[in-house]
Design a protein around this motif. Structure first.
Motif, PDB file in Angstrom:
ATOM      1  N   ILE A  42       0.841  -1.190   0.000  1.00  0.00           N
ATOM      2  CA  ILE A  42       0.000   0.000   0.000  1.00  0.00           C
ATOM      3  C   ILE A  42       0.884   1.250   0.000  1.00  0.00           C
ATOM      4  CG2 ILE A  42      -1.877  -1.139   1.239  1.00  0.00           C
ATOM      5  CD1 ILE A  42      -1.086   0.716   3.656  1.00  0.00           C
ATOM      6  N   GLN A  43       0.378   2.277  -0.642  1.00  0.00           N
ATOM      7  CA  GLN A  43       0.949   3.615  -0.591  1.00  0.00           C
ATOM      8  C   GLN A  43      -0.144   4.507   0.003  1.00  0.00           C
ATOM      9  OE1 GLN A  43       4.135   4.351  -1.559  1.00  0.00           O
ATOM     10  NE2 GLN A  43       4.501   2.217  -2.141  1.00  0.00           N
ATOM     11  N   GLU A  44       0.046   4.912   1.247  1.00  0.00           N
ATOM     12  CA  GLU A  44      -1.004   5.633   1.965  1.00  0.00           C
ATOM     13  C   GLU A  44      -0.562   7.067   2.254  1.00  0.00           C
ATOM     14  OE1 GLU A  44      -3.900   5.129   5.889  1.00  0.00           O
ATOM     15  OE2 GLU A  44      -2.162   3.814   5.635  1.00  0.00           O
ATOM     16  N   THR A  45      -1.436   7.996   1.929  1.00  0.00           N
ATOM     17  CA  THR A  45      -1.216   9.401   2.240  1.00  0.00           C
ATOM     18  C   THR A  45      -2.343   9.890   3.133  1.00  0.00           C
ATOM     19  OG1 THR A  45      -0.086   9.776   0.131  1.00  0.00           O
ATOM     20  CG2 THR A  45      -0.908  11.712   1.293  1.00  0.00           C
ATOM     21  N   ASP A  46      -1.984  10.511   4.236  1.00  0.00           N
ATOM     22  CA  ASP A  46      -2.973  10.937   5.222  1.00  0.00           C
ATOM     23  C   ASP A  46      -2.638  12.360   5.661  1.00  0.00           C
ATOM     24  OD1 ASP A  46      -4.990   9.537   7.497  1.00  0.00           O
ATOM     25  OD2 ASP A  46      -3.866  11.274   8.210  1.00  0.00           O
ATOM     26  N   TYR A  47      -3.641  13.233   5.664  1.00  0.00           N
ATOM     27  CA  TYR A  47      -3.385  14.594   6.132  1.00  0.00           C
ATOM     28  C   TYR A  47      -4.640  15.170   6.774  1.00  0.00           C
ATOM     29  CZ  TYR A  47      -5.483  15.952   1.605  1.00  0.00           C
ATOM     30  OH  TYR A  47      -6.316  16.098   0.512  1.00  0.00           O
ATOM     31  N   SER A  48      -4.413  16.177   7.619  1.00  0.00           N
ATOM     32  CA  SER A  48      -5.527  16.864   8.279  1.00  0.00           C
ATOM     33  C   SER A  48      -5.113  18.302   8.586  1.00  0.00           C
ATOM     34  CB  SER A  48      -5.921  16.157   9.572  1.00  0.00           C
ATOM     35  OG  SER A  48      -4.900  16.291  10.541  1.00  0.00           O
ATOM     36  N   PHE A  49      -6.118  19.160   8.743  1.00  0.00           N
ATOM     37  CA  PHE A  49      -5.880  20.569   9.056  1.00  0.00           C
ATOM     38  C   PHE A  49      -7.031  21.078   9.911  1.00  0.00           C
ATOM     39  CE2 PHE A  49      -6.819  25.025   8.232  1.00  0.00           C
ATOM     40  CZ  PHE A  49      -5.601  25.627   8.531  1.00  0.00           C
ATOM     41  N   THR A  50      -6.691  21.766  10.979  1.00  0.00           N
ATOM     42  CA  THR A  50      -7.680  22.402  11.859  1.00  0.00           C
ATOM     43  C   THR A  50      -7.349  23.878  11.998  1.00  0.00           C
ATOM     44  OG1 THR A  50      -8.123  20.405  13.146  1.00  0.00           O
ATOM     45  CG2 THR A  50      -8.624  22.500  14.199  1.00  0.00           C
ATOM     46  N   GLY A  51      -8.358  24.732  11.899  1.00  0.00           N
ATOM     47  CA  GLY A  51      -8.202  26.147  12.157  1.00  0.00           C
ATOM     48  C   GLY A  51      -9.359  26.635  12.994  1.00  0.00           C
ATOM     49  N   GLY A  52      -9.090  27.548  13.935  1.00  0.00           N
ATOM     50  CA  GLY A  52     -10.184  28.006  14.774  1.00  0.00           C
ATOM     51  C   GLY A  52      -9.838  29.249  15.552  1.00  0.00           C
ATOM     52  N   ILE A  53     -10.832  29.760  16.237  1.00  0.00           N
ATOM     53  CA  ILE A  53     -10.675  30.921  17.102  1.00  0.00           C
ATOM     54  C   ILE A  53     -11.508  30.676  18.358  1.00  0.00           C
ATOM     55  CG2 ILE A  53     -12.564  32.135  15.897  1.00  0.00           C
ATOM     56  CD1 ILE A  53     -11.161  34.760  16.631  1.00  0.00           C
ATOM     57  N   LYS A  54     -10.937  31.052  19.512  1.00  0.00           N
ATOM     58  CA  LYS A  54     -11.679  30.903  20.757  1.00  0.00           C
ATOM     59  C   LYS A  54     -11.391  32.085  21.669  1.00  0.00           C
ATOM     60  CE  LYS A  54      -8.220  27.769  22.801  1.00  0.00           C
ATOM     61  NZ  LYS A  54      -8.030  26.412  23.373  1.00  0.00           N
ATOM     62  N   GLY A  55     -12.284  32.282  22.613  1.00  0.00           N
ATOM     63  CA  GLY A  55     -12.160  33.395  23.539  1.00  0.00           C
ATOM     64  C   GLY A  55     -13.480  33.614  24.236  1.00  0.00           C
ATOM     65  N   SER A  56     -13.756  34.820  24.585  1.00  0.00           N
ATOM     66  CA  SER A  56     -15.025  35.120  25.249  1.00  0.00           C
ATOM     67  C   SER A  56     -15.533  36.471  24.797  1.00  0.00           C
ATOM     68  CB  SER A  56     -14.869  35.094  26.769  1.00  0.00           C
ATOM     69  OG  SER A  56     -13.916  36.045  27.188  1.00  0.00           O
ATOM     70  N   ILE A  57     -16.849  36.551  24.713  1.00  0.00           N
ATOM     71  CA  ILE A  57     -17.538  37.807  24.426  1.00  0.00           C
ATOM     72  C   ILE A  57     -18.465  38.056  25.607  1.00  0.00           C
ATOM     73  CG2 ILE A  57     -19.081  39.033  22.869  1.00  0.00           C
ATOM     74  CD1 ILE A  57     -18.098  37.251  20.613  1.00  0.00           C
ATOM     75  N   GLY A  58     -18.098  39.041  26.401  1.00  0.00           N
ATOM     76  CA  GLY A  58     -18.821  39.221  27.645  1.00  0.00           C
ATOM     77  C   GLY A  58     -18.554  38.035  28.558  1.00  0.00           C
ATOM     78  N   LYS A  59     -19.628  37.409  29.029  1.00  0.00           N
ATOM     79  CA  LYS A  59     -19.489  36.246  29.895  1.00  0.00           C
ATOM     80  C   LYS A  59     -19.659  34.929  29.159  1.00  0.00           C
ATOM     81  CE  LYS A  59     -21.017  38.644  34.086  1.00  0.00           C
ATOM     82  NZ  LYS A  59     -21.975  38.610  35.229  1.00  0.00           N
ATOM     83  N   ILE A  60     -19.723  34.982  27.851  1.00  0.00           N
ATOM     84  CA  ILE A  60     -19.913  33.767  27.051  1.00  0.00           C
ATOM     85  C   ILE A  60     -18.598  33.376  26.399  1.00  0.00           C
ATOM     86  CG2 ILE A  60     -21.109  32.738  25.098  1.00  0.00           C
ATOM     87  CD1 ILE A  60     -23.445  34.569  25.651  1.00  0.00           C
ATOM     88  N   GLY A  61     -18.129  32.186  26.725  1.00  0.00           N
ATOM     89  CA  GLY A  61     -16.947  31.659  26.071  1.00  0.00           C
ATOM     90  C   GLY A  61     -17.342  30.940  24.794  1.00  0.00           C
ATOM     91  N   PHE A  62     -16.469  31.021  23.794  1.00  0.00           N
ATOM     92  CA  PHE A  62     -16.794  30.360  22.526  1.00  0.00           C
ATOM     93  C   PHE A  62     -15.538  29.724  21.935  1.00  0.00           C
ATOM     94  CE2 PHE A  62     -15.144  34.392  21.118  1.00  0.00           C
ATOM     95  CZ  PHE A  62     -14.474  34.099  19.927  1.00  0.00           C
ATOM     96  N   ASP A  63     -15.778  28.724  21.087  1.00  0.00           N
ATOM     97  CA  ASP A  63     -14.714  28.040  20.341  1.00  0.00           C
ATOM     98  C   ASP A  63     -15.308  27.653  18.993  1.00  0.00           C
ATOM     99  OD1 ASP A  63     -12.761  26.389  19.263  1.00  0.00           O
ATOM    100  OD2 ASP A  63     -12.363  25.329  21.136  1.00  0.00           O
ATOM    101  N   LEU A  64     -14.826  28.319  17.946  1.00  0.00           N
ATOM    102  CA  LEU A  64     -15.311  28.074  16.587  1.00  0.00           C
ATOM    103  C   LEU A  64     -14.171  27.448  15.786  1.00  0.00           C
ATOM    104  CD1 LEU A  64     -17.520  28.487  14.367  1.00  0.00           C
ATOM    105  CD2 LEU A  64     -16.469  30.741  13.946  1.00  0.00           C
ATOM    106  N   ALA A  65     -14.428  26.272  15.189  1.00  0.00           N
ATOM    107  CA  ALA A  65     -13.331  25.564  14.525  1.00  0.00           C
ATOM    108  C   ALA A  65     -13.833  24.812  13.304  1.00  0.00           C
ATOM    109  CB  ALA A  65     -12.666  24.588  15.491  1.00  0.00           C
ATOM    110  N   SER A  66     -12.900  24.562  12.391  1.00  0.00           N
ATOM    111  CA  SER A  66     -13.163  23.756  11.205  1.00  0.00           C
ATOM    112  C   SER A  66     -11.986  22.796  11.014  1.00  0.00           C
ATOM    113  CB  SER A  66     -13.329  24.640   9.970  1.00  0.00           C
ATOM    114  OG  SER A  66     -13.641  23.851   8.827  1.00  0.00           O
ATOM    115  N   THR A  67     -12.291  21.526  10.747  1.00  0.00           N
ATOM    116  CA  THR A  67     -11.260  20.497  10.580  1.00  0.00           C
ATOM    117  C   THR A  67     -11.543  19.706   9.315  1.00  0.00           C
ATOM    118  OG1 THR A  67     -10.950  20.264  12.967  1.00  0.00           O
ATOM    119  CG2 THR A  67     -10.171  18.464  11.593  1.00  0.00           C
ATOM    120  N   TYR A  68     -10.513  19.526   8.499  1.00  0.00           N
ATOM    121  CA  TYR A  68     -10.638  18.690   7.297  1.00  0.00           C
ATOM    122  C   TYR A  68      -9.542  17.630   7.329  1.00  0.00           C
ATOM    123  CZ  TYR A  68     -10.855  17.104   2.464  1.00  0.00           C
ATOM    124  OH  TYR A  68     -10.977  16.319   1.335  1.00  0.00           O
TER     125      TYR A  68
END
Length: 864
Positions: free
Chosen positions: A317-343
């Motif tokens: 077998i000749q196997e190629t495997d890759y992945s990428f994640t990008g995101g932003i996290k923090g808080s707006i007021g008292k609400i914490g958030f984490d927004l991300a995309s992974t391929y």
């Protein structure tokens, strides 16, 4: 430090404070310590992973955590992508995360039976060990928190975030007795590209050689006088070298990066890797007979003049495997958030080397020796939004409310191989994927979850989670989880969980197709939702559903001593497995009631003796899978099945066969067990520091019921057990291929420049069933055990000077092998009959600690 309720600390003086580490798995509450977790979670530090001496992450996890078992051997394509199972369940039941984000699965689905059948879980060999800060293993059902795949638990690989320093290591080793020569070079560097940013890069290059743990090939010995060129095959008389490790050459690069700006953090991580792997397949002797419309063989086919001694085909077998994640996290007021995309994507090219297509050569005078058999690919694109908010409603602590959304798009596909790989009887050892097998499958998933964690009183923690999922191909489901912990004192706490789970079939389980046309047989796997499978009464796969219960205690009687015990029960309904083999034609035993032109050649049929499903529906399904009609009334109507499989030159039934399998919702099963962990660390004054850990797992799997056969298939009334949807052997492997008890005691002692790590592991007996070939039980199923065993691992390290350390060690120090298969009841008959199978049947491949014996190694570590 070994698997404990926290990460191994960098400073030995802080060893007793390990359970102060913060966890991110199994909770949505920010800043929770491992010591306060309401669910059982074990953490494994990067140094503990390295002290196994193996550059393979799968092996390192299994050696440290008794609830994890690594697959020891895989046949055909599975040899290149061994999997792990948690608590004896399928690899598909464990969710793999990297930095809390879902990792994409492999395109190389296992079509074997037993507990690893159908596995298409992520290939963790593409995670560089040097990139890992620590591993968090949640041993609890978590489908309501993380979604499908988390029935057995979650393994979260947390990567390093350091912005300075460089480390490198080089490891070399091999098995005591033969083969497995291994080297690996790994490195990690932390950078601060600009103020507020970090970039951490890791890379690994590893290479592993073949091993062989079979026996002589009696077939080759018996044919030597007639075909003297057999003696020139490598390894003669050990010419059949399929039992052992493949040769692997792999390069992987991982990165982890972040940048803090304006109170927010931008982050990214990714990996890229390439694997070249080659495994031996069964040797082919030069024993070809040409008759009428086809080429038939006894024990194998060569049939080409440039292989006068037969040949030893290899699967590559000749196997190629890759992945990428990008995101932003923090808080707006008292609400914490984490927004991300992974391929992520995994692509596997399948080849056969040193082989031939005997029928192509017979028909055209030409055959390649190397074949491109086809390709697999799998992709996953995940997009997540996680929100958290603390709300003070007058309880002992603010209520933590978490919620989120996830959208996931997945694909899986098979690409056809070169025509020469599937022409006629196909490439020997591995039939190519034809246009009938090729296809692309897609689906979308949209889910929402809500998680509320509260402390009604100071010592009581209650966490409730609910998750709704919508699959474009399986509709909607809602799952729940309730977790609670009560601390009676600082030294003692009780905890428990109850949850429901849901696992949609992987696209690979639903879409895999592989029909092999041999010189005297047609066999393979039908996609469950295909028209061909529909002819057998299958209508596609249903999701699995589960119910999980656990109860446990946490005990900290004195500083530096931690003890946890957790009991659990997991019930899975409609568990997906590979089915029994359904045969519509075997030898000259024709389908029941058949009255075709060659009916006089059909022998009387005995369903209990031959254990096959003698229905024209099976022939119709195979005929349809090969491009013909699924509705046939006789053997003569099966026009897409090569005639030489069904008839000889005189239009009489031959000794050929037609049989297929499919992935099915096979069984309802229950898993009960207990996890135990005890850790004690202490300073010994002038004698250094010691860290002692004992981890153990008791695990019992039981198949409660087997789902019924579709009405189109035959079920014996005399002995229904011989004609089940799932065969007896697969049921026994589900129940007994995982040790009922496994315990590991680890001691790590460091003193000045010296360190010693000693690990003693116990594996209780496992077994499978095989048919006795001789003796009083000949023809009956008998127990083939791997008896209980103790294994010792030892590593000694010395710090030569500040940046450089050398370590030498051995895994399985005393060269323990699994119990050999019985010569009296199995192997002597194979040897007497000159069967090739004698060469591959020395050790049971279900061995939980492998079949290769002891392994010794040396390692250099450099760190600035």
């Amino acid at each position: 430090m070994q698997p404990v309720s926290a990460v191994a600390p960098t400073d030995p003086d802080d060893a007793g404070q390990a359970d102060e580490s913060i966890i991110v798995t199994g909770t949505r509450t920010t800043g929770m310590r491992a010591a306060d977790s309401p669910a059982p979670i074990q953490l494994l530090g990067s140094e503990a992973l390295q002290r196994t001496g193996s550059p393979d992450l799968l092996t390192s996890l299994a050696q440290n955590l008794p609830s994890i078992q690594a697959q020891a051997f895989g046949s055909d394509l599975q040899a290149h992508n061994l999997q792990l199972k948690l608590r004896g369940l399928s690899p598909n039941h464990t969710l793999i995360l990297v930095n809390g984000k879902r990792r994409h699965g492999t395109a190389n689905v296992s079509v074997a039976g037993g507990p690893y059948g159908g596995s298409a879980a992520p290939d963790i060999s593409f995670i560089v060990p040097d990139s890992i800060d620590h591993v968090e293993v949640l041993q609890d059902g978590a489908a309501a928190q993380y979604g499908t795949d988390a029935i057995a638990g979650v393994i979260n690989f947390i990567q390093k975030k350091t912005d300075h320093g460089i480390s490198a290591n080089a490891t070399g080793g091999q098995y005591y007795d033969e083969g497995g020569e291994t080297y690996a070079i790994g490195a990690n560097i932390g950078l601060a590209p600009f103020d507020g940013a970090f970039l951490n890069i890791s890379a690994q290059k590893k290479r592993k050689g073949f091993s062989f743990r079979g026996d002589i090939n009696p077939q080759a010995v018996n044919l030597l006088q007639k075909y003297p060129e057999i003696g020139k095959l490598p390894g003669y008389p050990y010419t059949n070298r399929i039992i052992g490790d493949p040769k692997i050459d792999q390069t992987v690069v991982n990165y982890n990066a972040g940048y803090e700006i304006g109170g927010f953090e931008l982050y990214s991580s990714g990996s890229y890797g390439h694997k070249t792997a080659t495994a031996y397949e069964n040797t082919r002797p030069p024993t070809t007979v040409v008759s009428g419309a086809g080429t038939k063989a006894a024990g194998g086919v060569a049939g080409v003049p440039f292989y006068p001694g037969g040949f030893q085909p290899q699967e590559n077998i000749q196997e190629t495997d890759y992945s990428f994640t990008g995101g932003i996290k923090g808080s707006i007021g008292k609400i914490g958030f984490d927004l991300a995309s992974t391929y992520g994507k995994d692509f596997v090219e399948v080849n056969v080397l040193n082989s031939a297509n005997a029928q192509l050569y017979r028909d055209t005078g030409f055959t390649p020796t190397n074949f491109h058999n086809g390709d697999f690919f799998a992709t996953q694109w995940s997009n997540t939004l996680d929100l958290t908010h603390e709300l003070d409603i007058g309880l002992s602590a603010p209520v933590n409310i978490a919620g989120g959304l996830e959208f996931r798009h997945e694909t899986y596909g098979i690409k056809e191989g070169d025509p020469a790989s599937y022409y006629g009887g196909g490439a020997q050892s591995f039939f190519g994927y034809s246009p009938n097998d090729a296809g692309t499958y897609k689906r979308d998933n949209f889910s929402q979850y809500l998680d509320v964690s509260a402390r009604p009183v100071v010592d009581l923690l209650v966490d409730a989670a609910v998750r709704h999922e919508h699959y474009s191909d399986f509709g909607d489901t809602t799952v729940f989880k309730l977790t609670s912990r009560y601390d009676f004192s600082k030294a003692f706490a009780l905890r428990g969980t109850v949850s429901t789970g849901f696992r949609a079939p992987t696209l690979a389980e639903g879409g895999y197709s592989g029909i092999n046309v041999g010189p005297s047989s047609v066999s393979g796997v039908l996609p469950p939702a295909s028209e061909a499978a529909g002819a057998l009464g299958f209508g596609g796969l249903k999701p699995e559903k589960s119910t999980n219960f656990s109860v446990g205690m946490v005990f900290n009687p004195v500083r530096r001593l931690t003890l946890t015990i957790d009991a659990y029960q997991i019930t899975i309904r409609d568990r997906i497995m590979i089915s029994s083999s359904f045969s519509g034609f075997t030898g000259n035993r024709c389908p029941a009631g058949y009255a075709g032109s060659n009916a006089g050649a059909c022998l009387p049929y005995d369903d209990d003796r031959y254990k096959i499903y003698n229905q024209l529906a099976v022939l119709g399904a195979v005929n349809g899978a090969l491009g013909g009609s699924t509705s046939i009334g006789s053997l003569a109507d099966a026009t897409s099945i090569p005639s030489y499989v069904l008839f000889d030159g005189a239009n009489r039934a031959t000794d050929g066969s037609v049989a297929v399998q499919s992935f099915v919702n096979g069984v309802k099963m229950r898993t009960r067990g207990v996890d135990l962990m005890a850790n004690y660390s202490a300073g010994l004054g002038s004698m250094g520091d010691v860290d002692l850990t004992f981890t153990a797992n008791y695990n019992a799997n039981k198949v409660l019921s087997i789902n019924a056969l579709p009405s189109a298939l035959y079920s014996s009334t005399a002995n229904p057990g011989l004609t089940g949807l799932i065969d007896t052997g697969s049921v026994v492997e589900l129940e007994h291929s995982t040790p009922r008890f496994r315990g590991t005691f680890n001691a790590f002692w460091s003193w000045n420049k010296f360190s010693i790590n000693a690990r003693e592991s116990f594996y209780s007996e496992v077994y499978s069933l095989e048919t006795a070939r001789s003796g009083p039980d000949a023809g009956k199923l008998i127990k083939v055990p791997v008896k209980s065993a103790f294994l010792t691992d030892l590593e000694i390290g010395y710090q030569i000077f500040a940046p450089l350390k050398i370590s030498i060690g051995a895994n399985n120090l005393f060269n323990q092998y699994p119990t050999e298969r019985s010569k009296e009841f199995i192997r002597n008959a194979q040897l007497t009959n000159g069967e090739r199978g004698y060469s591959t049947s020395k050790y049971p491949t279900i061995s939980p600690y492998g079949i290769n014996g002891g392994y010794y190694y040396a390692r250099l570590n450099f760190k600035l």
